[in-house]
Design a protein around this motif. Structure first.
Motif, mmCIF file in Angstrom:
data_model
loop_
_atom_site.group_PDB
_atom_site.id
_atom_site.type_symbol
_atom_site.label_atom_id
_atom_site.label_comp_id
_atom_site.label_asym_id
_atom_site.label_seq_id
_atom_site.Cartn_x
_atom_site.Cartn_y
_atom_site.Cartn_z
ATOM 1 N N ASP A 48 14.245 14.047 -30.435
ATOM 2 C CA ASP A 48 13.442 13.049 -31.141
ATOM 3 C C ASP A 48 14.267 12.334 -32.205
ATOM 4 O OD1 ASP A 48 10.720 11.946 -31.686
ATOM 5 O OD2 ASP A 48 11.107 12.819 -33.662
ATOM 6 N N SER A 49 15.034 13.098 -32.972
ATOM 7 C CA SER A 49 15.782 12.463 -34.063
ATOM 8 C C SER A 49 16.924 11.596 -33.520
ATOM 9 C CB SER A 49 16.264 13.515 -35.065
ATOM 10 O OG SER A 49 17.572 13.914 -34.808
ATOM 11 N N HIS A 50 17.539 12.017 -32.407
ATOM 12 C CA HIS A 50 18.598 11.182 -31.827
ATOM 13 C C HIS A 50 18.016 9.915 -31.189
ATOM 14 C CE1 HIS A 50 22.043 13.578 -32.704
ATOM 15 N NE2 HIS A 50 21.534 14.649 -32.131
ATOM 16 N N LEU A 51 16.846 10.029 -30.574
ATOM 17 C CA LEU A 51 16.221 8.850 -29.976
ATOM 18 C C LEU A 51 15.841 7.836 -31.059
ATOM 19 C CD1 LEU A 51 13.967 10.289 -27.122
ATOM 20 C CD2 LEU A 51 16.077 8.942 -26.905
ATOM 21 N N LYS A 52 15.365 8.358 -32.188
ATOM 22 C CA LYS A 52 15.009 7.449 -33.291
ATOM 23 C C LYS A 52 16.251 6.739 -33.824
ATOM 24 C CE LYS A 52 10.565 9.347 -34.576
ATOM 25 N NZ LYS A 52 9.944 10.595 -35.072
ATOM 26 N N ALA A 53 17.355 7.470 -33.896
ATOM 27 C CA ALA A 53 18.608 6.842 -34.343
ATOM 28 C C ALA A 53 19.041 5.762 -33.347
ATOM 29 C CB ALA A 53 19.708 7.893 -34.489
ATOM 30 N N LEU A 54 18.880 6.031 -32.053
ATOM 31 C CA LEU A 54 19.239 5.037 -31.028
ATOM 32 C C LEU A 54 18.310 3.832 -31.107
ATOM 33 C CD1 LEU A 54 20.006 7.407 -27.992
ATOM 34 C CD2 LEU A 54 21.650 5.922 -29.180
ATOM 35 N N GLU A 55 17.041 4.068 -31.425
ATOM 36 C CA GLU A 55 16.093 2.964 -31.535
ATOM 37 C C GLU A 55 16.412 2.103 -32.766
ATOM 38 O OE1 GLU A 55 11.804 3.691 -32.203
ATOM 39 O OE2 GLU A 55 11.470 2.401 -30.454
ATOM 40 N N ARG A 56 16.748 2.775 -33.872
ATOM 41 C CA ARG A 56 17.128 2.031 -35.086
ATOM 42 C C ARG A 56 18.352 1.160 -34.830
ATOM 43 N NH1 ARG A 56 15.863 6.815 -37.769
ATOM 44 N NH2 ARG A 56 18.034 7.470 -37.759
ATOM 45 N N ALA A 57 19.259 1.647 -33.984
ATOM 46 C CA ALA A 57 20.473 0.883 -33.663
ATOM 47 C C ALA A 57 20.177 -0.223 -32.645
ATOM 48 C CB ALA A 57 21.555 1.814 -33.126
ATOM 49 N N GLY A 58 18.954 -0.229 -32.107
ATOM 50 C CA GLY A 58 18.591 -1.250 -31.119
ATOM 51 C C GLY A 58 19.082 -0.934 -29.715
ATOM 52 N N TYR A 59 19.446 0.326 -29.471
ATOM 53 C CA TYR A 59 20.005 0.713 -28.165
ATOM 54 C C TYR A 59 18.923 1.114 -27.162
ATOM 55 C CZ TYR A 59 24.833 0.997 -29.955
ATOM 56 O OH TYR A 59 26.068 0.720 -30.472
ATOM 57 N N VAL A 60 17.768 1.583 -27.662
ATOM 58 C CA VAL A 60 16.672 1.978 -26.772
ATOM 59 C C VAL A 60 15.346 1.540 -27.396
ATOM 60 C CG1 VAL A 60 17.907 4.092 -26.008
ATOM 61 C CG2 VAL A 60 16.194 4.252 -27.827
ATOM 62 N N ARG A 61 14.322 1.532 -26.556
ATOM 63 C CA ARG A 61 12.972 1.294 -27.043
ATOM 64 C C ARG A 61 12.153 2.512 -26.627
ATOM 65 N NH1 ARG A 61 8.429 -1.196 -25.518
ATOM 66 N NH2 ARG A 61 9.202 -1.570 -23.410
ATOM 67 N N ILE A 62 11.407 3.082 -27.583
ATOM 68 C CA ILE A 62 10.569 4.258 -27.300
ATOM 69 C C ILE A 62 9.134 3.780 -27.129
ATOM 70 C CG2 ILE A 62 9.824 6.511 -28.172
ATOM 71 C CD1 ILE A 62 12.333 6.468 -30.007
ATOM 72 N N TYR A 63 8.471 4.222 -26.070
ATOM 73 C CA TYR A 63 7.089 3.769 -25.841
ATOM 74 C C TYR A 63 6.283 4.880 -25.181
ATOM 75 C CZ TYR A 63 8.895 2.906 -21.104
ATOM 76 O OH TYR A 63 9.467 3.057 -19.874
ATOM 77 N N LYS A 64 4.993 4.614 -24.980
ATOM 78 C CA LYS A 64 4.124 5.622 -24.377
ATOM 79 C C LYS A 64 3.754 5.193 -22.963
ATOM 80 C CE LYS A 64 3.624 8.520 -27.812
ATOM 81 N NZ LYS A 64 4.042 9.928 -27.698
ATOM 82 N N VAL A 65 3.722 6.132 -22.056
ATOM 83 C CA VAL A 65 3.189 5.861 -20.720
ATOM 84 C C VAL A 65 1.998 6.799 -20.508
ATOM 85 C CG1 VAL A 65 5.261 4.995 -19.597
ATOM 86 C CG2 VAL A 65 4.891 7.455 -19.718
ATOM 87 N N PHE A 66 1.031 6.350 -19.697
ATOM 88 C CA PHE A 66 -0.135 7.186 -19.433
ATOM 89 C C PHE A 66 -0.162 7.574 -17.967
ATOM 90 C CE2 PHE A 66 -0.853 4.779 -23.201
ATOM 91 C CZ PHE A 66 -1.376 5.713 -24.082
ATOM 92 N N ALA A 67 0.400 8.725 -17.665
ATOM 93 C CA ALA A 67 0.352 9.247 -16.302
ATOM 94 C C ALA A 67 -0.822 10.229 -16.281
ATOM 95 C CB ALA A 67 1.661 9.926 -15.951
ATOM 96 N N ASP A 68 -0.578 11.508 -16.013
ATOM 97 C CA ASP A 68 -1.654 12.490 -16.124
ATOM 98 C C ASP A 68 -2.144 12.587 -17.567
ATOM 99 O OD1 ASP A 68 1.018 13.251 -16.353
ATOM 100 O OD2 ASP A 68 0.599 15.385 -16.137
ATOM 101 N N ARG A 69 -1.222 12.435 -18.501
ATOM 102 C CA ARG A 69 -1.581 12.374 -19.934
ATOM 103 C C ARG A 69 -0.515 11.547 -20.651
ATOM 104 N NH1 ARG A 69 0.988 15.850 -23.215
ATOM 105 N NH2 ARG A 69 2.318 17.502 -22.380
ATOM 106 N N PRO A 70 -0.784 11.158 -21.888
ATOM 107 C CA PRO A 70 0.191 10.295 -22.580
ATOM 108 C C PRO A 70 1.547 10.977 -22.680
ATOM 109 C CG PRO A 70 -1.847 10.459 -23.837
ATOM 110 C CD PRO A 70 -1.941 11.480 -22.746
#
Lengths: 98, 98
Positions: A48-70
């Motif tokens: 989680d903390s590495h993904l947030k760092a990547l998102e802050r750098a603009g390298y990834v976008r974190i989002y929600k998908v709804f399959a069986d559950r969010p």
């Protein structure tokens, strides 16, 4: 020699866990949080903390998908793909020079 | 896929500055502190702390040489050369798989 200097310049991808995440995303474009977790064998809090760092750098976008559950999903951005490609070329160039 | 996991396992060489130091030492076996400093463009304090981490891991030996005046020098150990070689093979294998 200048290549070795470049190693220390990308503070985002210099972290091997973040590089691993980007290398996993690069050919797939997107992935579920839990899939990345299974591949890298790190803790959820750590991912989680590495993904947030990547998102802050603009390298990834974190989002929600709804399959069986969010579920949390991650998508590589154009900038993320470009910067990862650049970093890989730099690594290749260093390895070829040895 | 298991290769990506290996990226996060070597906590010594996972740091790009320490990897850069080892890549500089590998073909030379030894170097002066000030030469490494000039190549990597980091602060003396930063280099000092990374060299100490490498010495604690058994990858290098830090010693003094007396040329015009006492200077700090670093020599790669057998373990350091082996582990750096192993890390490079892992990186190559990841790059070739992309």
């Amino acid at each position: 020699m200048e290549k070795l200097r470049e190693l220390t310049k990308n503070s985002v991808l210099g972290n091997p866990t973040r590089l691993g995440i980007m290398l996993y995303l690069l050919p797939r474009e997107k992935a579920l949080f839990r899939d990345i977790l299974g591949v890298l064998e790190i803790t959820p809090g750590n991912l989680d903390s590495h993904l947030k760092a990547l998102e802050r750098a603009g390298y990834v976008r974190i989002y929600k998908v709804f399959a069986d559950r969010p579920r949390t999903a991650v998508r590589i951005t154009e900038k993320g793909a470009e910067e990862t490609g650049r970093y890989l070329r730099m690594l290749r160039s260093i390895l070829n020079g040895i």
